[in-house]
Design a protein around this motif. Sequence first.
Motif, short mmCIF file in Angstrom:
data_model
loop_
_atom_site.label_atom_id
_atom_site.label_comp_id
_atom_site.label_asym_id
_atom_site.label_seq_id
_atom_site.Cartn_x
_atom_site.Cartn_y
_atom_site.Cartn_z
N ASN D 53 0.82 -1.21 0.00
CA ASN D 53 0.00 0.00 0.00
C ASN D 53 0.85 1.26 0.00
O ASN D 53 0.53 2.24 -0.67
CB ASN D 53 -0.94 0.01 1.21
N HIS D 57 -0.21 2.87 -3.28
CA HIS D 57 -1.16 3.97 -3.07
C HIS D 57 -0.44 5.22 -2.55
O HIS D 57 -0.75 6.32 -2.97
CB HIS D 57 -2.25 3.57 -2.08
N ILE D 111 -6.37 -3.80 3.75
CA ILE D 111 -6.52 -3.26 5.11
C ILE D 111 -7.36 -4.20 5.96
O ILE D 111 -7.09 -4.41 7.14
CB ILE D 111 -7.13 -1.84 5.06
N1 ADP Z 1 -0.51 4.10 2.31
C1 ADP Z 1 -1.62 4.53 1.69
N2 ADP Z 1 -1.69 5.77 1.15
C2 ADP Z 1 -2.79 6.20 0.53
N3 ADP Z 1 -3.92 5.47 0.41
C3 ADP Z 1 -3.93 4.23 0.92
C4 ADP Z 1 -2.79 3.69 1.59
N4 ADP Z 1 -3.12 2.46 2.01
C5 ADP Z 1 -4.38 2.22 1.60
N5 ADP Z 1 -4.87 3.28 0.95
C6 ADP Z 1 -6.24 3.44 0.40
O1 ADP Z 1 -7.08 2.47 0.98
C7 ADP Z 1 -7.69 1.67 -0.02
C8 ADP Z 1 -7.88 0.26 0.47
O2 ADP Z 1 -6.63 -0.36 0.61
P1 ADP Z 1 -6.57 -1.94 0.71
O3 ADP Z 1 -7.61 -2.40 1.67
O4 ADP Z 1 -5.17 -2.30 1.02
O5 ADP Z 1 -7.00 -2.48 -0.70
P2 ADP Z 1 -6.34 -2.26 -2.14
O6 ADP Z 1 -4.89 -1.92 -1.91
O7 ADP Z 1 -6.53 -3.56 -2.78
O8 ADP Z 1 -7.11 -1.15 -2.78
C9 ADP Z 1 -6.78 1.78 -1.23
O9 ADP Z 1 -7.46 1.56 -2.42
C10 ADP Z 1 -6.29 3.21 -1.09
O10 ADP Z 1 -7.21 4.11 -1.64
#
Ligand code: ADP
Lengths: 119, 119, 146, 146
Positions: D53, D57, D111
């Motif tokens: 992530n 992300h 998450i």
């Molecule tokens: N470190 C991060 N920085 C910014 N946004 C994040 C981060 N971690 C998670 N997210 C946000 O949370 C959402 C859900 O994350 P996650 O549950 O890991 O599923 P996925 O990575 O498959 O989308 C992501 O799509 C993103 O929008």
Amino acid sequence: MSMKSTLRQVDSVIVVDLSGRITLGEGCTQLRELVREQLGKGTKFVLLNLADVTYIDSSGIGELVSAFTTVSNQGGQLKLLNLTKKVHDLLQITKLYTVFDVHDDEAKAISSFEKAAGA
Amino acid sequence: MSMKSTLRQVDSVIVVDLSGRITLGEGCTQLRELVREQLGKGTKFVLLNLADVTYIDSSGIGELVSAFTTVSNQGGQLKLLNLTKKVHDLLQITKLYTVFDVHDDEAKAISSFEKAAGA
Amino acid sequence: MTTESNIVEMTLESDLNRVEMVEEIARRVSATAGFDEDDQHKIEMAVHESVINAIWHGNKNDPSKQVWLRFQIFDDRLEIRVRDQGIGFDPSSVANPLKEENLLNVSGRGIFLIRTFMDEYRVKKLEGQGTEVTLVKRLNSNNSGQ
Amino acid sequence: MTTESNIVEMTLESDLNRVEMVEEIARRVSATAGFDEDDQHKIEMAVHESVINAIWHGNKNDPSKQVWLRFQIFDDRLEIRVRDQGIGFDPSSVANPLKEENLLNVSGRGIFLIRTFMDEYRVKKLEGQGTEVTLVKRLNSNNSGQ
Ligand SMILES: Nc1ncnc2c1ncn2[C@@H]1O[C@H](COP(=O)(O)OP(=O)(O)O)[C@@H](O)[C@H]1O
Ligand SMILES: Nc1ncnc2c1ncn2[C@@H]1O[C@H](COP(=O)(O)OP(=O)(O)O)[C@@H](O)[C@H]1O
């Protein structure tokens, strides 16, 4: 160590023996392309043998779901064979265990496709 | 994971099968006490089987030297059996390979003690 | 966040039970840096000897004192620093364990092994208190340790 | 040297090829902290998802941006922090992947898995720029992940 896949045809089913890591990046990409290729060739029945999958992450789970829905949308069927305890637990936790048709006997898995095909 | 040792008597020789780590701390202490105990019991011939030693550090090497000189000083003999490549290389590097009497055949190692005893 | 990357740092109690963790991390970082299994083992051993020296000679086994380690992966080498809170020493005054008269010594082979396995071994006294040892292993170096 | 001990820190490029190293270190640190194999695997997976992530992300896969990790072993728990250089996010607005309508989503389970495997999951926006995620796993916790 990334993912490896070997394909076998058993009756009308393509059995894919997967091993290694189905994780974000190479593993997921490989799985996606493999399924796409099979659908392109007109394959309807896909059985993913996960016996030697050592690691699967949330993206890998997503890729299994994606493979499942893609094959279903084309009128085919995708089933899972030989889950390791880890993969089994992950599918339970994510409530996907009942979404997939999961088998632990290859012959029975193969004939479950045949039955559907004969219906 | 620390060191394990098993003792066997073959003819007049105590064969010590060592496994695990001969490193500063537990491993070295155990080896020292074992040798001391054997000398206390009147043992003259000690053969250390290092086949299953996974790791040896500079203190472990020192402990082998110490065992060797202690036994020699009491009029006994200490020999080494079945060096792994790693231990072999370390003894080469430290120029101790020729100091020790090293064997890779247990029967021959045992009889090499006997010969010396008979002399 | 620093601007340097590919760094693994550790702050540890002076506890021999932590050494195995450090070894495994050393091996893993070495693999990531591109070293083959043989070199991974050499780096692991050099780190083992350095950490033992930091705990034993540097910190005199005082559990309230710490050992700090830092691995940094470069394109052409792995650089490892090991700090303790001791008074330091002069590595040039350490006896050569290969000399006839030292051959049967019980100790004194640690730094020799580190030097054999790595391409560089440097000791620096830190401002304030402490000693920092730097180990460097180059990729494709000819230092085969034999 | 800080006064805190039993800390492993890492600064990494935003490169998926570094993730396996991080996982192995996570497993090793967890073992040292006293977790059994089952929990080691859960911690490893939670760290994997967090780092992915952060790279994906947070840092948007920009190789010039870094990911920083910190493991700290306490008597009763392991605390892990993962920082990226992104703009952050609100974890409470993340959709629940167990809801009927989300069950066949291709993403959005990371998450959820972290929360399932760990005892705490917190997200903090850092002063300046960046996001810090904190994961806590307590020893002998009843969070069996099922
Ligand atoms: N470190 C991060 N920085 C910014 N946004 C994040 C981060 N971690 C998670 N997210 C946000 O949370 C959402 C859900 O994350 P996650 O549950 O890991 O599923 P996925 O990575 O498959 O989308 C992501 O799509 C993103 O929008
Ligand atoms: N970190 C250190 N701090 C202080 N002295 C050290 C340190 N590392 C090594 N030394 C000194 O160098 C000597 C040689 O070290 P070494 O070659 O590792 O052998 P050994 O540890 O068996 O004595 C030690 O006996 C010690 O006096």
